[in-house]
Design an enzyme around this catalytic site. Structure first.
Site, PDB file in Angstrom:
ATOM      1  N   SER A  18       5.858 -72.509 -18.699  1.00 36.40           N
ATOM      2  CA  SER A  18       4.829 -72.024 -17.873  1.00 36.40           C
ATOM      3  C   SER A  18       3.739 -73.281 -17.730  1.00 36.40           C
ATOM      4  O   SER A  18       3.182 -73.312 -16.627  1.00 36.40           O
ATOM      5  CB  SER A  18       3.984 -71.095 -18.813  1.00 36.40           C
ATOM      6  N   HIS A  45      11.558 -66.650 -18.276  1.00 33.34           N
ATOM      7  CA  HIS A  45      11.116 -65.663 -19.142  1.00 33.34           C
ATOM      8  C   HIS A  45      11.935 -64.080 -18.571  1.00 33.34           C
ATOM      9  O   HIS A  45      12.553 -63.394 -19.306  1.00 33.34           O
ATOM     10  CB  HIS A  45       9.687 -65.187 -19.138  1.00 33.34           C
ATOM     11  N   ARG A  77      15.580 -73.214 -24.862  1.00 30.56           N
ATOM     12  CA  ARG A  77      16.158 -74.063 -23.609  1.00 30.56           C
ATOM     13  C   ARG A  77      16.578 -75.302 -24.172  1.00 30.56           C
ATOM     14  O   ARG A  77      17.178 -76.138 -23.320  1.00 30.56           O
ATOM     15  CB  ARG A  77      14.516 -74.304 -22.867  1.00 30.56           C
ATOM     16  N   LYS A 103      -5.977 -70.197 -28.143  1.00 29.41           N
ATOM     17  CA  LYS A 103      -5.387 -70.812 -26.791  1.00 29.41           C
ATOM     18  C   LYS A 103      -6.336 -70.531 -25.715  1.00 29.41           C
ATOM     19  O   LYS A 103      -6.416 -69.540 -25.291  1.00 29.41           O
ATOM     20  CB  LYS A 103      -3.967 -70.475 -26.861  1.00 29.41           C
TER      21      LYS A 103
HETATM   22  P1  ADP Z   1       5.350 -69.145 -26.652  1.00 27.78           P
HETATM   23  O1  ADP Z   1       4.154 -69.744 -26.640  1.00 27.78           O
HETATM   24  O2  ADP Z   1       5.462 -68.180 -27.566  1.00 27.78           O
HETATM   25  O3  ADP Z   1       6.108 -70.319 -26.729  1.00 27.78           O
HETATM   26  P2  ADP Z   1       6.112 -68.893 -23.886  1.00 27.78           P
HETATM   27  O4  ADP Z   1       5.684 -68.096 -22.967  1.00 27.78           O
HETATM   28  O5  ADP Z   1       6.119 -70.221 -23.896  1.00 27.78           O
HETATM   29  O6  ADP Z   1       5.343 -68.545 -25.452  1.00 27.78           O
HETATM   30  O7  ADP Z   1       7.591 -68.686 -24.192  1.00 27.78           O
HETATM   31  C1  ADP Z   1       8.081 -67.126 -24.566  1.00 27.78           C
HETATM   32  C2  ADP Z   1       9.546 -67.296 -25.038  1.00 27.78           C
HETATM   33  O8  ADP Z   1      10.268 -67.467 -23.737  1.00 27.78           O
HETATM   34  C3  ADP Z   1      10.033 -68.375 -25.992  1.00 27.78           C
HETATM   35  O9  ADP Z   1      11.117 -68.068 -26.684  1.00 27.78           O
HETATM   36  C4  ADP Z   1      10.350 -69.349 -24.781  1.00 27.78           C
HETATM   37  O10 ADP Z   1      11.465 -70.225 -25.599  1.00 27.78           O
HETATM   38  C5  ADP Z   1      11.234 -68.676 -23.643  1.00 27.78           C
HETATM   39  N1  ADP Z   1      11.188 -69.252 -22.571  1.00 27.78           N
HETATM   40  C6  ADP Z   1      10.194 -69.899 -22.005  1.00 27.78           C
HETATM   41  N2  ADP Z   1      10.802 -70.629 -20.902  1.00 27.78           N
HETATM   42  C7  ADP Z   1      11.961 -70.194 -20.874  1.00 27.78           C
HETATM   43  C8  ADP Z   1      13.055 -70.496 -19.744  1.00 27.78           C
HETATM   44  N3  ADP Z   1      13.037 -71.275 -18.656  1.00 27.78           N
HETATM   45  N4  ADP Z   1      14.391 -70.044 -20.006  1.00 27.78           N
HETATM   46  C9  ADP Z   1      14.526 -69.313 -21.194  1.00 27.78           C
HETATM   47  N5  ADP Z   1      13.590 -69.103 -22.167  1.00 27.78           N
HETATM   48  C10 ADP Z   1      12.299 -69.396 -21.888  1.00 27.78           C
END
Ligand code: ADP
Length: 173
Positions: A131, A16, A93, A40
């Site tokens: 996460s 992130h 990803r 959630k």
């Molecule tokens: P959501 O539930 O909205 O997907 P996340 O916190 O899982 O929320 O992800 C937020 C954003 O960050 C999304 O666009 C996700 O694809 C991106 N993201 C999550 N992990 C990574 C990573 N390791 N590398 C790049 N982008 C990521």
């Protein structure tokens, strides 16, 4: 240009963080916005997630004034309109991320009056990080130390400390 990076961020990972920093190379302001979704169950509260994000940014960036931290609980498109956002940013990803994202980018563009979503390809160094995997490793690693080194490579230092606190409380309780 004002970008919004929306997500659950439960908790923020190095993946992130990389997307947020790359966004800041394009725009004067990047708002990192936690989606406060009551449906959630999350490990960290919205306030905890916001605090960890600002600490994570402070760990790596001297230009912290370029970042804002916020939460929202309605439609992202409504948030985008109300806050005069130029574009939404998200990370990709894998092809499955792309498939899931595509319809949202179209709905958000329609609902927001033309605001586009810009996608950043995840750095291969971080593309395996999510996460949920972080929480799974932490839930096992904190008690016995196994996997702690791997965890340090996945999350900012402040998140590692916060996970230690969360899971040691759970082990005690
Ligand atoms: P959501 O539930 O909205 O997907 P996340 O916190 O899982 O929320 O992800 C937020 C954003 O960050 C999304 O666009 C996700 O694809 C991106 N993201 C999550 N992990 C990574 C990573 N390791 N590398 C790049 N982008 C990521």
């Amino acid at each position: 240009m004002k970008l919004v990076f929306p997500g659950s961020f439960d908790p923020i990972t190095k993946g992130h963080l990389d997307i947020a920093l790359r966004g800041a190379k394009l725009a004067g302001t990047v708002i990192i916005a936690v989606f406060d979704n009551p449906a959630k169950r999350t490990l960290f509260t919205v306030d905890e997630r916001l605090r960890l994000m600002s600490e994570a940014i402070a760990e790596v960036s001297v230009d912290t004034v370029r970042f804002e931290f916020d939460s929202f609980n309605g439609l992202l498109a409504e948030y985008v309109r109300k806050n005069s956002v130029t574009a939404i940013i998200r990370g990709l990803r894998s092809p499955s991320d792309f498939e899931a994202e595509l319809p949202y980018s179209i709905h958000n563009r329609n609902l927001s009056g033309g605001v586009d979503t810009l996608y950043f390809a995840s750095d291969p160094e971080y593309s395996h990080i999510s996460s949920s995997i972080v929480k799974e490793i932490a839930s096992h690693a904190i008690g016995n130390g196994f996997g702690a080194e791997e965890l340090v490579s996945l999350v900012p230092g402040c998140v590692f400390e916060a996970l230690k606190k969360k899971y040691s409380k759970k082990v005690e309780g």
